[in-house]
Design an enzyme around this catalytic site. Structure first.
Site, PDB file in Angstrom:
ATOM      1  N   PHE A 123       0.864  -1.188   0.000  1.00  0.00           N
ATOM      2  CA  PHE A 123       0.000   0.000   0.000  1.00  0.00           C
ATOM      3  C   PHE A 123       0.896   1.233   0.000  1.00  0.00           C
ATOM      4  O   PHE A 123       1.754   1.381   0.862  1.00  0.00           O
ATOM      5  CB  PHE A 123      -0.843  -0.065   1.289  1.00  0.00           C
TER       6      PHE A 123
ATOM      7  N   TYR B 107      -4.092   3.493  10.056  1.00  0.00           N
ATOM      8  CA  TYR B 107      -4.753   2.202  10.305  1.00  0.00           C
ATOM      9  C   TYR B 107      -5.624   2.269  11.568  1.00  0.00           C
ATOM     10  O   TYR B 107      -6.744   1.750  11.575  1.00  0.00           O
ATOM     11  CB  TYR B 107      -3.708   1.087  10.446  1.00  0.00           C
TER      12      TYR B 107
ATOM     13  N   GLY C  63      -4.690   8.185   0.794  1.00  0.00           N
ATOM     14  CA  GLY C  63      -4.437   6.922   1.482  1.00  0.00           C
ATOM     15  C   GLY C  63      -5.706   6.426   2.162  1.00  0.00           C
ATOM     16  O   GLY C  63      -6.072   5.254   2.068  1.00  0.00           O
TER      17      GLY C  63
ATOM     18  N   ILE D 234       0.580   3.814  10.804  1.00  0.00           N
ATOM     19  CA  ILE D 234      -0.082   3.272  12.007  1.00  0.00           C
ATOM     20  C   ILE D 234      -1.253   4.178  12.409  1.00  0.00           C
ATOM     21  O   ILE D 234      -2.354   3.696  12.720  1.00  0.00           O
ATOM     22  CB  ILE D 234       0.928   3.098  13.163  1.00  0.00           C
TER      23      ILE D 234
HETATM   24  C1  LIG Z   1       0.806   5.459   4.538  1.00  0.00           C
HETATM   25  C2  LIG Z   1       0.314   6.243   3.309  1.00  0.00           C
HETATM   26  C3  LIG Z   1      -0.231   5.265   2.274  1.00  0.00           C
HETATM   27  C4  LIG Z   1      -0.807   7.196   3.757  1.00  0.00           C
HETATM   28  O1  LIG Z   1      -1.306   7.856   2.611  1.00  0.00           O
HETATM   29  P1  LIG Z   1      -1.688   9.413   2.624  1.00  0.00           P
HETATM   30  O2  LIG Z   1      -2.376   9.699   1.361  1.00  0.00           O
HETATM   31  O3  LIG Z   1      -0.500  10.210   2.965  1.00  0.00           O
HETATM   32  O4  LIG Z   1      -2.704   9.427   3.862  1.00  0.00           O
HETATM   33  P2  LIG Z   1      -3.921  10.438   4.093  1.00  0.00           P
HETATM   34  O5  LIG Z   1      -3.591  11.782   3.526  1.00  0.00           O
HETATM   35  O6  LIG Z   1      -5.179   9.784   3.655  1.00  0.00           O
HETATM   36  O7  LIG Z   1      -3.908  10.577   5.679  1.00  0.00           O
HETATM   37  C5  LIG Z   1      -4.535   9.606   6.454  1.00  0.00           C
HETATM   38  C6  LIG Z   1      -4.060   9.701   7.882  1.00  0.00           C
HETATM   39  O8  LIG Z   1      -2.671   9.387   7.954  1.00  0.00           O
HETATM   40  C7  LIG Z   1      -2.080  10.196   8.962  1.00  0.00           C
HETATM   41  N1  LIG Z   1      -1.115  11.111   8.333  1.00  0.00           N
HETATM   42  C8  LIG Z   1      -1.027  11.458   7.024  1.00  0.00           C
HETATM   43  N2  LIG Z   1       0.036  12.268   6.829  1.00  0.00           N
HETATM   44  C9  LIG Z   1       0.621  12.403   8.041  1.00  0.00           C
HETATM   45  C10 LIG Z   1       1.788  13.091   8.505  1.00  0.00           C
HETATM   46  N3  LIG Z   1       2.561  13.805   7.672  1.00  0.00           N
HETATM   47  N4  LIG Z   1       2.098  12.981   9.824  1.00  0.00           N
HETATM   48  C11 LIG Z   1       1.338  12.250  10.667  1.00  0.00           C
HETATM   49  N5  LIG Z   1       0.225  11.576  10.270  1.00  0.00           N
HETATM   50  C12 LIG Z   1      -0.123  11.659   9.000  1.00  0.00           C
HETATM   51  C13 LIG Z   1      -3.178  10.983   9.614  1.00  0.00           C
HETATM   52  O9  LIG Z   1      -3.671  10.196  10.657  1.00  0.00           O
HETATM   53  C14 LIG Z   1      -4.187  11.076   8.497  1.00  0.00           C
HETATM   54  O10 LIG Z   1      -5.477  11.233   8.947  1.00  0.00           O
HETATM   55  P3  LIG Z   1      -6.103  12.736   9.049  1.00  0.00           P
HETATM   56  O11 LIG Z   1      -6.048  13.301   7.664  1.00  0.00           O
HETATM   57  O12 LIG Z   1      -7.507  12.467   9.501  1.00  0.00           O
HETATM   58  O13 LIG Z   1      -5.266  13.465  10.010  1.00  0.00           O
HETATM   59  C15 LIG Z   1       1.458   7.106   2.698  1.00  0.00           C
HETATM   60  O14 LIG Z   1       1.991   7.936   3.694  1.00  0.00           O
HETATM   61  C16 LIG Z   1       2.581   6.296   2.066  1.00  0.00           C
HETATM   62  O15 LIG Z   1       2.494   5.850   0.929  1.00  0.00           O
HETATM   63  N6  LIG Z   1       3.689   6.080   2.824  1.00  0.00           N
HETATM   64  C17 LIG Z   1       4.847   5.359   2.305  1.00  0.00           C
HETATM   65  C18 LIG Z   1       4.536   3.881   2.094  1.00  0.00           C
HETATM   66  C19 LIG Z   1       3.972   3.241   3.345  1.00  0.00           C
HETATM   67  O16 LIG Z   1       4.450   3.463   4.450  1.00  0.00           O
HETATM   68  N7  LIG Z   1       2.933   2.404   3.150  1.00  0.00           N
HETATM   69  C20 LIG Z   1       2.307   1.671   4.227  1.00  0.00           C
HETATM   70  C21 LIG Z   1       3.007   0.373   4.403  1.00  0.00           C
HETATM   71  S1  LIG Z   1       2.351  -0.577   5.770  1.00  0.00           S
END
Ligand SMILES: CC(C)(COP(=O)(O)OP(=O)(O)OC[C@H]1O[C@@H](n2cnc3c(N)ncnc32)[C@H](O)[C@@H]1OP(=O)(O)O)[C@@H](O)C(=O)NCCC(=O)NCCS
Length: 148
Positions: free
Chosen positions: A72, A118, A84, A115
């Site tokens: 993911f 999730y 995400g 985390i």
């Molecule tokens: C994990 C991942 C898929 C999340 O996707 P994203 O599009 O950034 O997430 P979202 O914008 O939908 O944010 C969802 C939640 O994540 C957390 N979040 C997102 N960005 C954050 C940041 N910079 N710092 C802390 N929390 C954060 C928040 O809880 C957020 O919820 P909120 O918007 O209600 O505050 C993305 O960060 C990613 O691709 N990371 C690298 C790969 C990875 O780690 N994949 C997971 C492997 S298990």
């Protein structure tokens, strides 16, 4: 900005490999994704397409015993904008429609962003897998129970 979430097509695989490599330093690889796409009835790969380009995906195996998130990511330039959450919600809805009882996944214990996401989506810590990753980082196994 126009986006959609849709099933993976074979021609998306190179973009997925590039995106995974940027996000994790490695990819599941062409052969695994290709064989999952064409030969594994349990595999479901959902692609995030923004402005007609692949910018992320979530891969799942959904079996009668439960679902597992295989991989993911969202490309860095689009992180923190809710994509995400949208991808994960789509995957959870698919599991609910498939009537599985639970979804499990592994996440690096230091991956605070993932985390937090999730937990927000109802996953709970189950147990640790010690030195699960190739750099010896522990994995947290997180599970979401579904009402079926
Ligand atoms: C994990 C991942 C898929 C999340 O996707 P994203 O599009 O950034 O997430 P979202 O914008 O939908 O944010 C969802 C939640 O994540 C957390 N979040 C997102 N960005 C954050 C940041 N910079 N710092 C802390 N929390 C954060 C928040 O809880 C957020 O919820 P909120 O918007 O209600 O505050 C993305 O960060 C990613 O691709 N990371 C690298 C790969 C990875 O780690 N994949 C997971 C492997 S298990």
């Amino acid at each position: 900005m126009r986006y959609l979430i849709r099933p993976l097509k074979e021609q998306d695989i190179p973009a997925i490999i590039e995106g995974e490599t940027k996000a994790f330093g490695r990819s599941l690889g062409f052969d695994l994704i290709y064989s999952d796409l064409h030969l594994n009835p349990y595999a479901h790969y959902l692609v995030l397409e923004i402005n007609k380009k692949v910018n992320g995906y979530i891969g799942l195996w959904i079996t009668p015993d439960g679902a597992d998130v295989i991989n993911f990511y969202v490309d860095k330039e689009y992180q923190g904008r809710g994509f995400g959450k949208k991808l994960l919600k789509f995957a959870i809805d698919l599991c609910t429609m498939s009537k599985v009882k639970q979804i499990s996944l592994e996440v690096r214990e230091n991956n605070e962003v993932a985390i937090a996401l999730y937990e927000k989506m109802g996953f709970k810590f189950s147990h640790k897998r010690e030195r699960y990753y190739s750099d010896n980082t522990d994995a947290l196994v997180m599970i979401k129970e579904l009402d079926v």
